[in-house]
Design a protein around this motif. Structure first.
Motif, PDB file in Angstrom:
ATOM      1  N   TYR A 275       0.872  -1.098  -0.018  1.00 17.47           N
ATOM      2  CA  TYR A 275      -0.063   0.030  -0.033  1.00 17.47           C
ATOM      3  C   TYR A 275       0.939   1.081  -0.046  1.00 17.47           C
ATOM      4  O   TYR A 275       1.682   1.577   0.878  1.00 17.47           O
ATOM      5  CB  TYR A 275      -0.958  -0.070   1.181  1.00 17.47           C
ATOM      6  CG  TYR A 275      -1.630  -1.463   1.444  1.00 17.47           C
ATOM      7  CD1 TYR A 275      -2.913  -1.709   0.463  1.00 17.47           C
ATOM      8  CD2 TYR A 275      -1.108  -2.116   2.595  1.00 17.47           C
ATOM      9  CE1 TYR A 275      -3.342  -3.168   0.696  1.00 17.47           C
ATOM     10  CE2 TYR A 275      -1.799  -3.571   2.536  1.00 17.47           C
ATOM     11  CZ  TYR A 275      -2.677  -3.752   1.508  1.00 17.47           C
ATOM     12  OH  TYR A 275      -3.344  -5.052   1.628  1.00 17.47           O
ATOM     13  N   ALA A 304      -2.599   4.910  -2.593  1.00 16.16           N
ATOM     14  CA  ALA A 304      -3.628   5.421  -1.682  1.00 16.16           C
ATOM     15  C   ALA A 304      -3.524   7.200  -1.882  1.00 16.16           C
ATOM     16  O   ALA A 304      -2.598   7.614  -1.933  1.00 16.16           O
ATOM     17  CB  ALA A 304      -3.271   5.225  -0.305  1.00 16.16           C
ATOM     18  N   GLY A 390      -1.027   4.394   3.615  1.00 16.23           N
ATOM     19  CA  GLY A 390      -0.959   2.857   3.372  1.00 16.23           C
ATOM     20  C   GLY A 390      -1.517   2.078   4.513  1.00 16.23           C
ATOM     21  O   GLY A 390      -1.714   0.899   4.422  1.00 16.23           O
ATOM     22  N   GLY A 393      -4.838   0.292   4.183  1.00 14.97           N
ATOM     23  CA  GLY A 393      -4.950  -0.883   2.944  1.00 14.97           C
ATOM     24  C   GLY A 393      -5.531  -2.095   3.244  1.00 14.97           C
ATOM     25  O   GLY A 393      -6.352  -2.399   2.423  1.00 14.97           O
TER      26      GLY A 393
END
Length: 439
Positions: A275, A304, A390, A393
């Motif tokens: 992520y 992201a 992240g 995620g």
């Protein structure tokens, strides 16, 4: 660059063709699965291969003696600029109690020199430029010991040249610090959303900082024009740089070794989910490219972005890539995640990510603050807001796991922490206090 201005009718037509745009334009958090994701044996021609990443790694190795000389924080690693990979089990238990796979943090917030992921791409691009100048001038051979870059002779030589970069903050820090250290005249064109402490630190390190009204795209345009007017000027172009991209991609080789050291296997039965916070798309794109070269179809990468700055998402979801900006769709590009405050995606990186990224999710600023506070409480690790993107995620990508019939039982999850260690303590305390107030 093509500038497009959409009418209200055209925007409505876009939303009809791409229904996810309705939520994106309403600033709602979304998760988008990439319909153009390719198996590695099906990708169209990519501009690089693994051998190019390995060549970039050799350049890093050549410069290790220089880093050991000039940056004491790299002494323990013999001049290698790398960050730890750590398990964040307490964070996992608090946020994802039902998750069976391992959860790790790639701590690029601890990278030496710049304290962020930009120490990979930004520092690398300046290194390749400095090396090429010295080779062309006959001052250097590749089998030389690169501590010669610390000499006054080299610093005097580089003082004839200027380097420019447009930045929201962290890329400017990496370019400014390494360029000034080598002896270049360096100018950093900062957007209004850049934090004051980053501007102050750059000036203290010897860089010129020019503050411009507007966002990242305006800063980078102004920086490009001014730098390229100098015959000895070199512009680090975050929207279209192959060297930045390659610098980031080397992280995949380093991560492969770290996983091996932890006896962690990545294969079809043990998939890897990564992520990556995303601004212009260069650093997450470069890392994704590298990971795909190393782990193939067994790694699944997700970007992201803030709900107010979903530049790569809009570029990929519409298929218009860098031809559109979030402002074209009436989104303001205002976010506390200054490193992610980008309205238009990278021309170079986005075309590659179109084939390789598994999906993108967006999130609100308040969620970033909550996550950084939870991480601080559970793991005693402190990040700046953009670097926390992240951490959510594993929760956000469930639709992808179902869609692709992936067994998450033995999965490895890595949230990439992109910055934070250089943040002044008082600023970090404000981040944490705000996060705690939102929990």
């Amino acid at each position: 660059m093509i500038t497009i201005v959409y009418t209200l009718q055209e925007i409505n037509d876009w939303q009809t063709r791409k229904p996810i745009l309705k939520d994106i334009l309403a600033l709602n958090p979304v998760f988008w699965m990439n319909p153009n994701l390719k198996k590695m044996n099906e990708t169209a021609s990519l501009p690089f291969m693994r051998e190019h990443i390995e060549e970039a790694e050799l350049r890093w190795q050549r410069f290790a003696p220089y880093f050991k000389n000039e940056f004491p924080e790299t002494a323990d690693t013999n001049g290698v600029i790398e960050s730890p990979l750590i398990r964040i089990s307490h964070m996992k238990s608090r946020c994802f109690p039902g998750m069976t796979g391992d959860f790790h943090l790639k701590c690029d917030n601890e990278l030496p020199i710049a304290g962020s992921i930009k120490a990979r791409g930004g520092v690398y691009e300046v290194l390749q430029y400095a090396e090429q100048l010295a080779l062309d001038a006959g001052m250097l051979h590749e089998d030389d010991y690169y501590d010669v870059f610390s000499s006054e002779q080299f610093k005097t030589f580089f003082s004839q040249y200027s380097i420019g970069v447009g930045s929201t903050g962290n890329l400017g820090l990496s370019i400014g610090i390494i360029s000034a250290k080598l002896g270049f005249n360096v100018s950093v064109y900062m957007s209004t959303d850049a934090k004051q402490w980053k501007k102050d630190l750059l000036r203290a390190k010897g860089a010129e900082v020019l503050e411009l009204e507007g966002d990242f795209s305006k800063a980078i345009s102004a920086g490009r024009e001014k730098t390229m007017a100098d015959p000895n000027g070199y512009f680090v172009d975050d929207e279209d740089s192959k060297h930045l991209f390659l610098g980031y991609s080397v992280a995949a080789l380093r991560l492969e070794k770290q996983l091996q050291q932890e006896n962690i296997s990545v294969n079809a039965d043990h998939p890897l989910f990564v992520y990556l916070p995303c601004g212009v798309g260069g650093s997450p794109g470069g890392i994704t490219f590298g990971l795909k070269q190393v782990f193939g179809d067994d790694v699944h990468c997700f970007f992201a972005e803030p709900t107010h700055s979903p530049s790569v998402l809009i570029g990929l979801a519409t298929g218009e890539m860098d031809h559109v900006s979030v402002q074209d769709f009436g989104i303001d590009n205002r976010t506390e995640a200054d490193g992610l405050a980008v309205g238009r995606p990278s021309r170079f990186a986005t075309a590659i990510s179109d084939q390789l990224v598994s999906g993108i999710y967006t999130m609100e600023d308040d969620e970033l603050y909550r996550l950084l506070a939870i991480l601080a409480d559970s793991e005693k690790i402190y990040l700046e807001p953009s670097a926390a993107a992240g951490l959510i995620g594993p929760e956000r990508i469930f639709p992808y796991i179902r869609e692709h019939n992936i067994d998450p039982g033995n999965a490895i999850h890595i949230a990439w922490a992109t910055g934070g260690s250089l943040v002044p303590e008082k600023d970090m305390q404000k981040f944490y206090n705000k996060g705690k107030s939102l929990i």
